[in-house]
Scaffold this motif. Structure first.
Motif, PDB file in Angstrom:
ATOM      1  N   VAL A  73       0.878  -1.170   0.000  1.00  0.00           N
ATOM      2  CA  VAL A  73       0.000   0.000   0.000  1.00  0.00           C
ATOM      3  C   VAL A  73       0.912   1.215   0.000  1.00  0.00           C
ATOM      4  CG1 VAL A  73      -1.767   1.304   1.245  1.00  0.00           C
ATOM      5  CG2 VAL A  73      -1.847  -1.197   1.224  1.00  0.00           C
ATOM      6  N   THR A  74       0.781   2.050  -1.022  1.00  0.00           N
ATOM      7  CA  THR A  74       1.669   3.205  -1.172  1.00  0.00           C
ATOM      8  C   THR A  74       0.843   4.485  -1.247  1.00  0.00           C
ATOM      9  OG1 THR A  74       1.716   2.879  -3.585  1.00  0.00           O
ATOM     10  CG2 THR A  74       3.446   1.825  -2.293  1.00  0.00           C
ATOM     11  N   ALA A  75       1.538   5.608  -1.407  1.00  0.00           N
ATOM     12  CA  ALA A  75       0.874   6.918  -1.337  1.00  0.00           C
ATOM     13  C   ALA A  75      -0.291   7.049  -2.306  1.00  0.00           C
ATOM     14  CB  ALA A  75       1.903   8.018  -1.601  1.00  0.00           C
ATOM     15  N   GLU A  76      -0.172   6.412  -3.469  1.00  0.00           N
ATOM     16  CA  GLU A  76      -1.214   6.550  -4.489  1.00  0.00           C
ATOM     17  C   GLU A  76      -2.505   5.804  -4.140  1.00  0.00           C
ATOM     18  OE1 GLU A  76       2.810   6.077  -6.642  1.00  0.00           O
ATOM     19  OE2 GLU A  76       1.773   5.165  -4.937  1.00  0.00           O
ATOM     20  N   ASP A  77      -2.437   4.896  -3.182  1.00  0.00           N
ATOM     21  CA  ASP A  77      -3.560   4.002  -2.913  1.00  0.00           C
ATOM     22  C   ASP A  77      -4.618   4.562  -1.981  1.00  0.00           C
ATOM     23  OD1 ASP A  77      -2.632   1.872  -4.512  1.00  0.00           O
ATOM     24  OD2 ASP A  77      -1.231   1.271  -2.932  1.00  0.00           O
ATOM     25  N   VAL A  78      -4.336   5.685  -1.334  1.00  0.00           N
ATOM     26  CA  VAL A  78      -5.284   6.251  -0.368  1.00  0.00           C
ATOM     27  C   VAL A  78      -5.496   7.731  -0.638  1.00  0.00           C
ATOM     28  CG1 VAL A  78      -4.822   4.577   1.468  1.00  0.00           C
ATOM     29  CG2 VAL A  78      -3.405   6.637   1.291  1.00  0.00           C
ATOM     30  N   ALA A  79      -6.700   8.198  -0.318  1.00  0.00           N
ATOM     31  CA  ALA A  79      -7.010   9.618  -0.482  1.00  0.00           C
ATOM     32  C   ALA A  79      -6.439  10.439   0.659  1.00  0.00           C
ATOM     33  CB  ALA A  79      -8.522   9.814  -0.565  1.00  0.00           C
ATOM     34  N   LEU A  80      -6.342   9.827   1.843  1.00  0.00           N
ATOM     35  CA  LEU A  80      -5.803  10.502   3.027  1.00  0.00           C
ATOM     36  C   LEU A  80      -4.630   9.694   3.563  1.00  0.00           C
ATOM     37  CD1 LEU A  80      -9.143  11.432   4.856  1.00  0.00           C
ATOM     38  CD2 LEU A  80      -7.674  12.965   3.524  1.00  0.00           C
ATOM     39  N   GLY A  81      -3.519  10.367   3.814  1.00  0.00           N
ATOM     40  CA  GLY A  81      -2.342   9.685   4.339  1.00  0.00           C
ATOM     41  C   GLY A  81      -2.378   9.544   5.847  1.00  0.00           C
ATOM     42  N   LYS A  82      -1.366   8.885   6.401  1.00  0.00           N
ATOM     43  CA  LYS A  82      -1.236   8.759   7.840  1.00  0.00           C
ATOM     44  C   LYS A  82      -1.247  10.155   8.464  1.00  0.00           C
ATOM     45  CE  LYS A  82       1.722   4.697   7.118  1.00  0.00           C
ATOM     46  NZ  LYS A  82       3.101   4.138   7.240  1.00  0.00           N
ATOM     47  N   PRO A  83      -1.920  10.377   9.590  1.00  0.00           N
ATOM     48  CA  PRO A  83      -2.412   9.415  10.575  1.00  0.00           C
ATOM     49  C   PRO A  83      -3.774   8.808  10.291  1.00  0.00           C
ATOM     50  CG  PRO A  83      -2.791  11.621  11.380  1.00  0.00           C
ATOM     51  CD  PRO A  83      -2.036  11.770  10.076  1.00  0.00           C
ATOM     52  N   ASP A  84      -4.376   9.095   9.122  1.00  0.00           N
ATOM     53  CA  ASP A  84      -5.627   8.426   8.783  1.00  0.00           C
ATOM     54  C   ASP A  84      -5.367   6.917   8.705  1.00  0.00           C
ATOM     55  OD1 ASP A  84      -8.485   9.209   7.442  1.00  0.00           O
ATOM     56  OD2 ASP A  84      -7.693   7.331   6.638  1.00  0.00           O
ATOM     57  N   PRO A  85      -6.270   6.091   9.229  1.00  0.00           N
ATOM     58  CA  PRO A  85      -6.024   4.652   9.285  1.00  0.00           C
ATOM     59  C   PRO A  85      -6.286   3.898   7.984  1.00  0.00           C
ATOM     60  CG  PRO A  85      -8.131   5.143  10.282  1.00  0.00           C
ATOM     61  CD  PRO A  85      -7.492   6.472   9.956  1.00  0.00           C
ATOM     62  N   ALA A  86      -6.771   4.587   6.945  1.00  0.00           N
ATOM     63  CA  ALA A  86      -7.190   3.895   5.726  1.00  0.00           C
ATOM     64  C   ALA A  86      -6.101   3.008   5.140  1.00  0.00           C
ATOM     65  CB  ALA A  86      -7.653   4.915   4.688  1.00  0.00           C
ATOM     66  N   CYS A  87      -4.843   3.455   5.219  1.00  0.00           N
ATOM     67  CA  CYS A  87      -3.753   2.689   4.617  1.00  0.00           C
ATOM     68  C   CYS A  87      -3.585   1.331   5.296  1.00  0.00           C
ATOM     69  CB  CYS A  87      -2.450   3.476   4.668  1.00  0.00           C
ATOM     70  SG  CYS A  87      -1.979   4.043   6.321  1.00  0.00           S
ATOM     71  N   TYR A  88      -3.668   1.298   6.606  1.00  0.00           N
ATOM     72  CA  TYR A  88      -3.505   0.027   7.320  1.00  0.00           C
ATOM     73  C   TYR A  88      -4.736  -0.863   7.162  1.00  0.00           C
ATOM     74  CZ  TYR A  88       0.999   1.176   9.191  1.00  0.00           C
ATOM     75  OH  TYR A  88       2.327   1.465   9.298  1.00  0.00           O
ATOM     76  N   VAL A  89      -5.911  -0.258   7.103  1.00  0.00           N
ATOM     77  CA  VAL A  89      -7.122  -1.037   6.848  1.00  0.00           C
ATOM     78  C   VAL A  89      -7.034  -1.681   5.469  1.00  0.00           C
ATOM     79  CG1 VAL A  89      -9.618  -0.901   6.508  1.00  0.00           C
ATOM     80  CG2 VAL A  89      -8.538   0.379   8.380  1.00  0.00           C
ATOM     81  N   LEU A  90      -6.555  -0.920   4.483  1.00  0.00           N
ATOM     82  CA  LEU A  90      -6.423  -1.441   3.125  1.00  0.00           C
ATOM     83  C   LEU A  90      -5.377  -2.550   3.051  1.00  0.00           C
ATOM     84  CD1 LEU A  90      -7.171  -1.326   0.137  1.00  0.00           C
ATOM     85  CD2 LEU A  90      -5.514   0.547  -0.126  1.00  0.00           C
ATOM     86  N   GLY A  91      -4.254  -2.382   3.749  1.00  0.00           N
ATOM     87  CA  GLY A  91      -3.235  -3.423   3.763  1.00  0.00           C
ATOM     88  C   GLY A  91      -3.776  -4.742   4.275  1.00  0.00           C
ATOM     89  N   ALA A  92      -4.548  -4.678   5.360  1.00  0.00           N
ATOM     90  CA  ALA A  92      -5.147  -5.894   5.907  1.00  0.00           C
ATOM     91  C   ALA A  92      -6.159  -6.498   4.932  1.00  0.00           C
ATOM     92  CB  ALA A  92      -5.820  -5.583   7.243  1.00  0.00           C
TER      93      ALA A  92
END
Length: 225
Positions: free
Chosen positions: A135-154
């Motif tokens: 999961v990289t920067a392009e994959d989420v609309a909001l970066g950390k600390p938003d949790p979307a990146c870790y939710v998507l990784g799982a």
């Protein structure tokens, strides 16, 4: 390092989710060379500004500055291109490669604020084989600390994020892991100052290994000796 009684050593996980910079590899020197040039060009206090760059997407870091007449997307692309061309001094965190080799390939993911091309370049420079799931920067609309990146990784690993252990080094990433509902292990190898955290910490992976159960669960253990 945490004691064996720490909670992350007492429970099994379905997968591990790793940040990259400061967690699996050290890219501080390269990143600060590039960002220093950018900050100087825009008249910022370089030393103060550099404390704000770690763990966040470039576009988020630039947008936070609210500089008049600056296009965050264009500037973020400049940063990415410059960082891709400068990987001098990018090295793995001690023991990271050997530790990852002990984790089944379908049970770990990289969750980074870096763009995909930069992530692949830095992993290559550090001698770390990229995982199947990233999961990289392009994959989420909001970066950390938003949790979307870790939710998507799982999700991409096919497991609930609450059954994952997140490895992080930066405050924004730790907050993202917490908000996602995952347990967090803090990697302190690149910290110049001690970090106050309620989470267990490691200064490298040399004293860690993973045990895989017959039913596919992962447990962290301390190496003997």
């Amino acid at each position: 390092m945490s004691t064996p009684g720490s909670s992350v050593f007492a429970r099994p996980y379905r997968a591990f989710l790793f940040d990259m910079d400061g967690t699996l590899l050290n890219s501080i020197a390269a990143a600060e060379r590039v960002w220093s040039l950018w900050a100087e060009r825009h008249g910022l206090d370089v030393a103060a500004f550099l404390t704000t760059i770690h763990g966040a997407r470039a576009i988020d870091t630039i947008t936070r500055q609210a500089l008049p007449g600056v296009d965050p997307e264009a500037e973020a692309q400049w940063i990415t291109d410059a960082e891709i061309n400068d990987v001098r001094g990018v090295v793995p965190i001690a023991g990271a490669g050997a530790f990852l080799a002990g984790v089944p390939a379908d049970q770990w993911a990289l969750v980074t604020s870096a763009p995909r091309e930069l992530a692949l370049r830095r992993l290559q420079a550090a001698g770390i084989t990229p995982p199947t799931v990233m999961v990289t920067a392009e994959d989420v609309a909001l970066g950390k600390p938003d949790p979307a990146c870790y939710v998507l990784g799982a999700q991409r690993l096919g497991v609930p994020v609450q059954d994952c252990l997140v490895f992080e080094d930066a405050t924004v990433g730790i907050r993202a892991g917490e908000a996602a509902g995952a347990d967090v292990m803090v990697v302190t190898s690149t910290h110049l100052q001690p970090m106050e955290t309620s989470h267990p910490t490691i200064d490298g992976y040399g004293k860690l290994q993973v045990r895989c159960s017959a039913d596919g669960l992962l447990t962290l253990v301390h190496k003997a000796g």
